[in-house]
Design a protein around this motif. Structure first.
Motif, mmCIF file in Angstrom:
data_model
loop_
_atom_site.group_PDB
_atom_site.id
_atom_site.type_symbol
_atom_site.label_atom_id
_atom_site.label_comp_id
_atom_site.label_asym_id
_atom_site.label_seq_id
_atom_site.Cartn_x
_atom_site.Cartn_y
_atom_site.Cartn_z
ATOM 1 N N GLN A 355 0.861 -0.999 0.272
ATOM 2 C CA GLN A 355 -0.045 0.263 -0.064
ATOM 3 C C GLN A 355 1.162 1.267 -0.019
ATOM 4 O OE1 GLN A 355 -3.634 -0.119 2.297
ATOM 5 N NE2 GLN A 355 -2.781 -1.960 3.178
ATOM 6 N N ARG A 360 -3.096 -0.788 -4.428
ATOM 7 C CA ARG A 360 -4.136 -0.513 -4.207
ATOM 8 C C ARG A 360 -5.260 -2.107 -4.348
ATOM 9 N NH1 ARG A 360 -8.628 2.673 -2.882
ATOM 10 N NH2 ARG A 360 -10.677 2.412 -2.595
ATOM 11 N N PRO A 361 -5.233 -2.573 -3.428
ATOM 12 C CA PRO A 361 -5.231 -3.870 -3.143
ATOM 13 C C PRO A 361 -6.601 -4.234 -3.102
ATOM 14 C CG PRO A 361 -5.488 -3.089 -0.385
ATOM 15 C CD PRO A 361 -5.193 -2.250 -1.331
ATOM 16 N N ASP A 362 -6.560 -5.936 -3.814
ATOM 17 C CA ASP A 362 -8.181 -5.597 -4.548
ATOM 18 C C ASP A 362 -8.349 -6.976 -3.564
ATOM 19 O OD1 ASP A 362 -6.605 -8.117 -5.209
ATOM 20 O OD2 ASP A 362 -6.803 -7.636 -7.152
ATOM 21 N N PHE A 366 -7.246 -8.971 -0.598
ATOM 22 C CA PHE A 366 -7.660 -9.448 1.422
ATOM 23 C C PHE A 366 -8.036 -10.615 1.202
ATOM 24 C CE2 PHE A 366 -8.264 -4.987 0.335
ATOM 25 C CZ PHE A 366 -8.098 -4.027 1.538
ATOM 26 N N CYS A 385 -7.909 -5.857 9.319
ATOM 27 C CA CYS A 385 -8.253 -6.244 7.895
ATOM 28 C C CYS A 385 -9.708 -6.039 7.123
ATOM 29 C CB CYS A 385 -7.612 -7.336 7.083
ATOM 30 S SG CYS A 385 -5.319 -6.915 7.167
ATOM 31 N N LEU A 388 -10.684 -2.311 6.559
ATOM 32 C CA LEU A 388 -9.810 -2.079 6.112
ATOM 33 C C LEU A 388 -10.709 -2.531 4.366
ATOM 34 C CD1 LEU A 388 -7.865 0.276 5.497
ATOM 35 C CD2 LEU A 388 -6.418 -1.672 4.979
ATOM 36 N N MET A 389 -11.137 -3.720 4.218
ATOM 37 C CA MET A 389 -11.644 -3.835 2.823
ATOM 38 C C MET A 389 -12.540 -3.428 2.159
ATOM 39 S SD MET A 389 -12.587 -8.160 1.550
ATOM 40 C CE MET A 389 -13.872 -7.993 3.298
ATOM 41 N N GLU A 392 -12.664 1.506 3.894
ATOM 42 C CA GLU A 392 -11.776 2.151 3.428
ATOM 43 C C GLU A 392 -11.516 1.862 1.826
ATOM 44 O OE1 GLU A 392 -8.092 3.228 4.409
ATOM 45 O OE2 GLU A 392 -8.822 3.112 6.857
ATOM 46 N N HIS A 393 -11.304 0.746 1.639
ATOM 47 C CA HIS A 393 -11.303 -0.089 0.018
ATOM 48 C C HIS A 393 -12.405 -0.181 -0.496
ATOM 49 C CE1 HIS A 393 -6.826 0.294 0.363
ATOM 50 N NE2 HIS A 393 -6.490 -0.060 1.629
ATOM 51 N N VAL A 395 -14.173 -2.891 -0.969
ATOM 52 C CA VAL A 395 -14.579 -4.191 -1.758
ATOM 53 C C VAL A 395 -15.455 -5.063 -1.467
ATOM 54 C CG1 VAL A 395 -13.247 -6.548 -1.376
ATOM 55 C CG2 VAL A 395 -12.217 -4.085 -2.163
#
Length: 515
Positions: A355, A360-362, A366, A385, A388-389, A392-393, A395
């Motif tokens: 990061q 950017r994690p998908d 995760f 996590c 966060l997924m 923030e992201h 997903v």
């Protein structure tokens, strides 16, 4: 006059015009084509713009070269203007320009416009039909490709080898064995002396459909096998769970003096990953280095995955550290490798580093990091996590993400929290989650909770013998033998039959033995 951003660059257009005199169409076609061949498509479009602005005469070749130039610069706006010029100047019946337009729209991923051009073409030749069939196949719409091919045959346009290869590729994607066999029959009856391209497509189709005996028969009868033929057959064995035969065929290819390419070597790495054989993985790594294919990012990712699955996570880390052009796949592979060997903290460190470096994690990343937290018992980090997924992201969690969280909580002994988590899920939990809960209840002796979960499990899959065996074993663990007999009797009453046992494998002196 074209009103594009490219044409507004008047200085360049004037330079082109100053160097060219006269109104000769052939001369201007040569100039536009020359820019195209020198990989200067912008200048080719500018030259065409000058021709239009000056009112000079053009022909279908002028349009053809300019359409190709638009495709190379992804000039969708310019391409639309060229399309308008074709109608305005009466070239819409020219098959050469219509085919080029279809190909241009394909490059723009505008299949709707490509289909519209095709439908508006009054006289369609085999090349145009082949272009549309291949387009739908390559763009992941195999059913549409087959539909177009059927329409083509109904309009009495005879397919050739190029058509057949595209249709077979569509059959491969759909695992449509029966349609593939029909095409094979057509090849035998109607295509005189099919080339290696068609044979390779047939091998690939049979391999994708799991019909390896048919593919191998074609392979053995081929007179001029190339590296693609060998690779298709090797990958067919590997993808269908027969890595030993894949490896044997790879070594046969070597002895036949056929030099493997990058695709063949990726197949080699894939079969070594499936075998999980440490020594074989080392041999494949050295073989790839000797052949000079170890520098590409794609190959490095595959080698990382192979070494991790073969138990050599240290070598996987070394390859990752040496990579100069890491991708999201590289980071994901490294995190997965660390996770599968229980290095949860190291996986989290790589996750944070990824990061920081702007990746950017998908959902897949995760999934790996939640699995790492689960295997390492990092409950708080796993909860963080998961939040966060989502927060923030953005997903949306898959069933697999929820499954990882349930596994994490069960491993940590937080059974009540795990059950609450399952009951709060926005989707219906699957049997894997309920089985994980039952197994955790058994291990931790929480019989009351186990009884509650077992009811859910049997409601979901009343015919699955594994559920009954799991429940029977639970009762046996706590000595409730009457309940054990009741479960076994219920299996008989419902007609549930115990499934065959699984298998295991053992590596002995570079050989993997199954039992």
């Amino acid at each position: 006059m074209m009103s594009t951003g490219l044409v507004r660059n008047g200085r360049v257009a004037c330079m082109i015009a100053d160097r060219i005199d006269g109104q000769d169409t052939y001369k201007w076609n040569s100039i536009i084509r020359g820019y195209l061949e020198r990989n200067s498509p912008k200048e080719a479009i500018l030259a065409y713009a000058h021709v239009i602005r000056e009112g000079l005469k053009i022909d279908s070749h002028t349009l053809l070269f300019t359409i190709k130039a638009c495709g190379r610069v992804s000039g969708s706006f310019e391409g639309a203007e060229i399309h308008a010029h074709i109608f305005k100047m009466g070239f819409e019946s020219e098959i050469i320009t219509q085919t080029a337009l279809v190909q241009m729209y394909v490059l723009f991923h505008d299949l709707l416009s490509a289909q519209r051009v095709f439908d508006e073409t009054p006289q369609r030749d085999l090349v145009l039909w082949n272009t549309l069939v291949a387009t739908y196949t390559q763009m992941g719409q195999p059913r549409k490709a087959l539909s177009v091919s059927y329409t083509m045959i109904n309009e009495n346009v005879g397919p050739n080898g190029v058509t057949v290869a595209s249709i077979l590729s569509a059959c491969s994607s759909l695992r449509a064995l029966e349609q593939g066999k029909l095409i094979h029959g057509f090849v035998i009856k109607c295509i005189m002396g099919p080339d290696v391209f068609v044979y390779n497509a047939l091998i690939g189709m049979y391999a994708k459909c799991g019909c390896l005996s048919h593919g191998r028969r074609i392979f053995e009868r081929m007179a001029g096998r190339n590296v693609v033929s060998w690779t298709s057959m090797i990958n067919g064995y590997s993808d269908n769970g027969r890595p030993h035969e894949a490896l044997a065929l790879f070594r046969e290819m070597e002895s036949d003096n056929v030099r493997p390419d990058g695709v063949a070597l990726l197949g080699l790495v894939n079969m070594c990953s499936k075998l999980g054989c440490f020594e074989l993985g080392e041999w494949a790594d050295q073989y790839i280095k000797r052949n000079g294919y170890d520098e590409s990012t794609c190959m490095a990712n595959a080698l990382m995955d192979m070494h991790a699955k073969c138990g050599n996570v240290k070598e996987a880390c070394r390859i990752f550290s040496r990579m100069t052009a890491k991708t999201l796949v590289s980071w994901t592979t490294m995190i997965q490798g660390l996770a599968m060997h229980g290095h949860g903290i190291a996986a989290l460190v790589r996750f944070s580093q990824m990061q920081r470096e702007g990746f950017r994690p998908d959902g897949i990343v995760f999934l790996s990091i939640l699995g790492a937290c689960s295997h390492a018992g990092l409950v708080n980090e796993g909860r963080r996590c998961f939040r966060l997924m989502i927060e923030e992201h953005g997903v949306v969690p898959w069933m697999e993400h929820y499954g990882c969280m349930v596994d994490l909580l069960c491993r940590a002994g937080l059974l009540n929290e795990a059950l609450e988590f399952v009951e709060r899920m926005p989707m219906e939990p699957d049997v894997v989650m309920w089985r994980a809960l039952v197994g955790a209840c058994k291990n931790q002796g929480n019989i009351a909770l186990a009884r509650k979960v077992m009811r859910q499990l049997l409601e979901l899959e009343p015919k699955d013998s594994g559920n009954y065996i799991l429940i029977s074993n639970l009762y046996a663990t706590i000595g409730e033998w009457d309940n054990v007999m009741e479960v076994r009797n219920e299996m008989g009453y419902r007609g549930v039959i115990k499934i065959d046992p699984g298998c295991s494998l053992m590596e002995v002196k570079d050989h993997v033995n199954f039992s």
